[in-house]
Design an enzyme around this catalytic site. Structure first.
Site, PDB file in Angstrom:
ATOM      1  N   HIS A   6       5.702 -36.042  13.955  1.00 34.86           N
ATOM      2  CA  HIS A   6       4.494 -35.902  13.138  1.00 34.86           C
ATOM      3  C   HIS A   6       3.957 -37.295  12.790  1.00 34.86           C
ATOM      4  O   HIS A   6       4.561 -38.022  12.015  1.00 34.86           O
ATOM      5  CB  HIS A   6       4.826 -35.126  11.869  1.00 34.86           C
ATOM      6  CG  HIS A   6       3.625 -34.674  11.093  1.00 34.86           C
ATOM      7  ND1 HIS A   6       2.396 -35.288  11.187  1.00 34.86           N
ATOM      8  CD2 HIS A   6       3.466 -33.655  10.206  1.00 34.86           C
ATOM      9  CE1 HIS A   6       1.543 -34.676  10.397  1.00 34.86           C
ATOM     10  NE2 HIS A   6       2.164 -33.676   9.790  1.00 34.86           N
ATOM     11  N   LYS A  11       3.892 -31.797  18.527  1.00 39.48           N
ATOM     12  CA  LYS A  11       4.787 -32.510  17.595  1.00 39.48           C
ATOM     13  C   LYS A  11       6.248 -32.316  18.009  1.00 39.48           C
ATOM     14  O   LYS A  11       7.110 -33.076  17.591  1.00 39.48           O
ATOM     15  CB  LYS A  11       4.574 -32.030  16.156  1.00 39.48           C
ATOM     16  CG  LYS A  11       3.282 -32.533  15.526  1.00 39.48           C
ATOM     17  CD  LYS A  11       3.204 -32.176  14.059  1.00 39.48           C
ATOM     18  CE  LYS A  11       1.885 -32.647  13.437  1.00 39.48           C
ATOM     19  NZ  LYS A  11       0.733 -31.835  13.836  1.00 39.48           N
ATOM     20  N   HIS A  37      -1.047 -27.273  14.705  1.00 43.75           N
ATOM     21  CA  HIS A  37      -0.516 -28.314  13.818  1.00 43.75           C
ATOM     22  C   HIS A  37       1.004 -28.326  13.970  1.00 43.75           C
ATOM     23  O   HIS A  37       1.605 -29.388  14.053  1.00 43.75           O
ATOM     24  CB  HIS A  37      -0.947 -28.025  12.381  1.00 43.75           C
ATOM     25  CG  HIS A  37      -0.542 -29.071  11.397  1.00 43.75           C
ATOM     26  ND1 HIS A  37      -0.865 -30.395  11.560  1.00 43.75           N
ATOM     27  CD2 HIS A  37       0.178 -28.992  10.247  1.00 43.75           C
ATOM     28  CE1 HIS A  37      -0.370 -31.092  10.544  1.00 43.75           C
ATOM     29  NE2 HIS A  37       0.266 -30.265   9.741  1.00 43.75           N
ATOM     30  N   CYS A  65      -2.480 -35.728   6.837  1.00 42.38           N
ATOM     31  CA  CYS A  65      -2.288 -35.272   8.218  1.00 42.38           C
ATOM     32  C   CYS A  65      -3.601 -34.842   8.876  1.00 42.38           C
ATOM     33  O   CYS A  65      -3.646 -34.645  10.090  1.00 42.38           O
ATOM     34  CB  CYS A  65      -1.301 -34.118   8.242  1.00 42.38           C
ATOM     35  SG  CYS A  65       0.056 -34.319   7.073  1.00 42.38           S
ATOM     36  N   PHE A  74      -0.991 -32.393   4.158  1.00 49.76           N
ATOM     37  CA  PHE A  74      -0.294 -32.410   2.896  1.00 49.76           C
ATOM     38  C   PHE A  74      -1.331 -32.564   1.784  1.00 49.76           C
ATOM     39  O   PHE A  74      -2.146 -33.481   1.835  1.00 49.76           O
ATOM     40  CB  PHE A  74       0.597 -33.646   2.939  1.00 49.76           C
ATOM     41  CG  PHE A  74       1.898 -33.517   2.261  1.00 49.76           C
ATOM     42  CD1 PHE A  74       2.768 -32.505   2.589  1.00 49.76           C
ATOM     43  CD2 PHE A  74       2.276 -34.438   1.312  1.00 49.76           C
ATOM     44  CE1 PHE A  74       3.985 -32.401   1.962  1.00 49.76           C
ATOM     45  CE2 PHE A  74       3.489 -34.342   0.690  1.00 49.76           C
ATOM     46  CZ  PHE A  74       4.347 -33.323   1.014  1.00 49.76           C
ATOM     47  N   GLU A  76       0.468 -20.897   9.774  1.00 49.76           N
ATOM     48  CA  GLU A  76      -0.499 -21.250  10.820  1.00 49.76           C
ATOM     49  C   GLU A  76      -0.576 -20.156  11.894  1.00 49.76           C
ATOM     50  O   GLU A  76      -1.667 -19.799  12.345  1.00 49.76           O
ATOM     51  CB  GLU A  76      -0.125 -22.589  11.471  1.00 49.76           C
ATOM     52  CG  GLU A  76      -1.144 -23.006  12.533  1.00 49.76           C
ATOM     53  CD  GLU A  76      -0.843 -24.351  13.180  1.00 49.76           C
ATOM     54  OE1 GLU A  76       0.266 -24.880  12.996  1.00 49.76           O
ATOM     55  OE2 GLU A  76      -1.748 -24.864  13.875  1.00 49.76           O
TER      56      GLU A  76
END
Lengths: 319, 413
Positions: free
Chosen positions: B340, B335, B303, B163, B400, B314
């Site tokens: 995503h 997102k 994110h 990502c 990830f 986050e």
């Protein structure tokens, strides 16, 4: 850029010639070459001539000091983690550096994805037509799959597993799938050390191109000429500035200068292919590691990948 | 060191193809998420995704490959738009092409080679077995390079940092232009995991929302009712050049890239560091790279995956980094609209950030009704874009496997 200041202080290798850097270098130096074997799935086909050489057997749990993360690792990840661990241990990275200031610059081949791990899900999804059907994958394929399949399939995982097993937390890049990409990873690590962006860089790659589907792809695309064989391999190098090594009383293995990558229009050329086989993404790292490890190592290494991108570096003796 | 301008931007996304369609949808809080149509998802627990809708105009050779691997078409179309908007520069020896993506596309039938099947039909057949991850880069090089340089450029990099891949690609391109190593960088990302293996793999990990009846509101970052990520697909590309050169040559400068931070969690494969230390270090490193204090940043595009683990971690990291300003630092989470895009997420969201600077508006997070405990931030809520006059915007991409990248963009006054 103070290029002459960059030195190699740790090397790790797992190749068909040896399960460690010392074994691989010694076998190479004494003129050894690997034994490759036919690929059973290709028997009786027009590609039955393709051969693959496995890396030397190793006890990954013993080498890594833990079996905790092995269940997440593809074959490439195992090779990469073992090679990286050997390099990190040799350089004393854990005791000498702030992990936030250690960078990781990796290459990974197409087989970073462990295709064999996708097999149970796919095999259970084959319908009456003989083809994989998405309906069946949802119905029964996923139930047959290893729940950890994604960890073995995503190509960044081998690099991330190195970061986790070695506790590396700094800047990072992971490139794929050919020689030029690993060359770029090595060059980025070298630049990061030379410029002071990091105090230490762990650079290298792993590849295991022996999966039959990958072999077919390589052969069809002309990237694996007739008569050549593939090899599973991994190599990592620890780079730092000579001043840091001196400060810590750590003796460098070699110096590294003039590390370059460039696009070119030359034919692919892998100096290892004759005796070790084609390890594609791993090849530049193995080539550089051998040149650093051997007293008679080449002062300059160069490789042109199947992606028509050239990696070269000047290797000096112990500073 | 040189300042770095964004002179071109192109995008293919679930909310629209092309820069204006993309921005119009984001600004209006219009979602591109819906039921999967690329394959029959009826037997999957996960049935939602953000899919690219509409046909791309592609050269025949590219279109043929895109038929087997849609993300290659997305990459090509985004690159074409980005280069066109930058005045159609050609990619030369001193150019860099750096693309982020995730997973190789295989013909799934070709991978089933167990004893019950005959591999000979696959070997001797003519069906292509896979599309290599470098294919998009090779096609872009073939069509857009300077024909005078034969085969010797530009250098292509394919980044697979999950990502964070395309944010890393932009950050690396930025550093290469800033240092003088390259004169032009075309960088970004492309991806589509909207296929049985991609959706199935993430479903097994429990990372995706299974609330299929939620439809367009399936991804709800920072909301108390959030239930997981929704996959998306698409591509975005940025053209980066030295600012002074771009101005001297009369090109439109959309924004500047002024900082990039890249870190590793070194914690776990699927879950972020529970303290968010890797994310925090990435943001701090990007600010340091840009040479600015946290208070200079006027906007964050998070994110914001909509997963339990990411959002709380986050939000906490943002509050720590922007300790003095977070209560009045507007945060978008696009997102919620695009899904995503994995390897393309960083580039698409970088595009959202730089267009926010260009347009003076911040995209809303329309499904955020009740902020989850621990996710307190100055969220841009509702369905209307919020006015924005700040100088700097920051985009987060946390991958990830524990790879983190943050980018800082600067408004051109």
């Amino acid at each position: 850029m103070p290029a002459a200041d960059v030195v190699v202080t740790g090397i790790g290798m797992v190749t068909p010639l040896g399960a460690t850097a010392a074994e691989s270098a010694s076998a190479w130096d004494s003129g050894g070459s690997v034994q490759s074997a036919p690929v059973p799935e290709l028997a009786g086909t027009s590609l039955a001539h393709l051969r693959a050489a496995a890396a030397q057997p190793l006890d990954a749990a013993a080498r890594l000091g833990s079996r905790k993360m092995l269940k997440y690792m593809s074959e490439s990840a195992v090779l990469g983690c073992v090679a990286a661990h050997e390099a990190v241990e040799a350089a004393g990275v854990r005791r000498r550096f702030d992990p936030d200031r250690v960078g990781l610059y990796s290459g990974i081949g197409m087989a970073g994805a462990s295709l064999a791990d996708a097999l149970p899900a796919l095999a259970a999804s084959v319908g009456p037509s003989g083809r994989v059907e998405s309906r069946l994958m949802g119905e029964r394929g996923l139930a047959a799959a290893n729940p950890l399949m994604s960890f073995k399939i995503l190509p960044n995982m081998p690099g991330c597993l190195v970061s986790i097993t070695e506790g590396i937390r700094g800047p990072n890049l992971i490139f794929t799938p050919w020689e030029g990409q690993t060359g770029a990873a090595l060059a980025e690590g070298w630049k990061a050390v030379a410029s002071g962006a990091v105090d230490c860089a762990l650079c290298g790659a792993a590849d295991n191109p022996a999966h039959p589907a990958i072999l077919v792809h390589l052969a069809r695309s002309g990237r694996l000429p007739s008569g050549q064989h593939v090899a599973a391999a991994a190599a990592y190098l620890v780079l730092e500035r000579v001043g840091t090594a001196r400060r810590d009383g750590h003796r460098p293995i070699a110096s590294l200068a003039d590390v370059t990558i460039e696009a070119c229009d030359e034919e692919p050329s892998d100096p290892l292919s004759g005796r070790m086989g084609r390890s594609f993404a791993a090849a530049p790292a193995v080539l550089l590691a051998l040149a650093c490890a051997l007293p008679s190592g080449a002062p300059r290494v160069s490789i042109v990948g199947v992606d028509r991108q050239r990696f070269s570096a000047a290797v000096g003796g112990r500073p | 060191m040189r300042r770095v301008a964004v002179t071109g931007f192109g995008v293919v996304s679930p909310v629209g193809i092309g820069r204006e369609a993309f921005w119009s949808a984001l600004a209006a809080g219009a979602s591109g998420i819906g039921r999967i149509t690329r394959f029959d998802p009826s037997t999957f627990a996960v049935q939602l995704a953000g899919e690219v809708r509409g046909r791309l105009e592609l050269p025949k050779a590219v279109d043929e490959i895109a038929g087997r691997d849609p993300k290659v078409g997305f990459a090509f179309a985004a690159a074409a738009e980005a280069l066109a908007s930058a005045g159609n520069p050609r990619l030369g020896v001193k150019s860099l092409l750096h693309l982020g993506t995730s997973l190789e596309t295989f013909d799934l039938d070709a991978l089933v080679f167990d004893e019950r099947r005959d591999f000979r039909s696959i070997v001797e057949g003519e069906r292509p077995l896979q599309v290599s991850l470098d294919t998009a880069g090779e096609l872009i090089r073939r069509y857009f390079r300077d024909m005078a340089i034969n085969g010797s450029g530009p250098f292509i990099l394919t980044n697979v940092s999950a990502c964070a891949a395309s944010a890393q690609a932009i950050g690396h391109g930025f550093h290469a232009v800033r240092s003088g190593e390259t004169e032009l960088a075309l960088c970004g990302g492309f991806d589509s995991m909207v296929n049985p293996l991609g959706v199935g793999g993430f479903q097994l990990l429990g990372a995706l929302s299974t609330e299929n009846d939620r439809g367009e509101s399936g991804c709800r970052p920072f909301d108390a009712s959030r239930s997981g990520a929704v996959l998306g697909e698409g591509a975005a590309m940025l053209v980066l050049e030295p600012l002074e050169k771009a101005r001297a040559e009369g090109r439109t400068v959309l924004a500047e890239v002024s900082g990039c931070g890249s870190t590793l969690d070194a914690h776990g494969l699927s879950a972020p560091d529970p303290e968010g230390r890797g994310a925090e270090r990435a943001m701090r490193a990007a600010l340091a790279d840009a040479g600015i204090a946290p208070e200079a940043v006027g906007h964050v595009n998070a994110h914001g995956t909509g997963t339990r683990l990411n959002d709380e971690v986050e939000a906490a990291a943002i509050r720590r980094v922007f300790a003095a300003s977070w209560q009045r630092l507007p945060v978008s989470a696009t997102k919620s609209l695009t899904g995503h895009l994995i390897g393309a997420a960083g580039a698409v969201e970088a595009g959202a950030c730089l267009l926010a600077l260009v347009k003076g508006l911040l995209p809303p997070n329309p499904w955020l009704r009740k902020v989850a405990p621990g996710c307190e931030l100055d969220h841009v809520v509702g369905t209307n874009a919020r006015a924005f006059d700040g100088e700097y915007a920051l985009s987060n991409s946390f991958g990830f496997g524990g790879q983190n990248a943050s980018l800082v963009f600067r408004r051109v006054r």
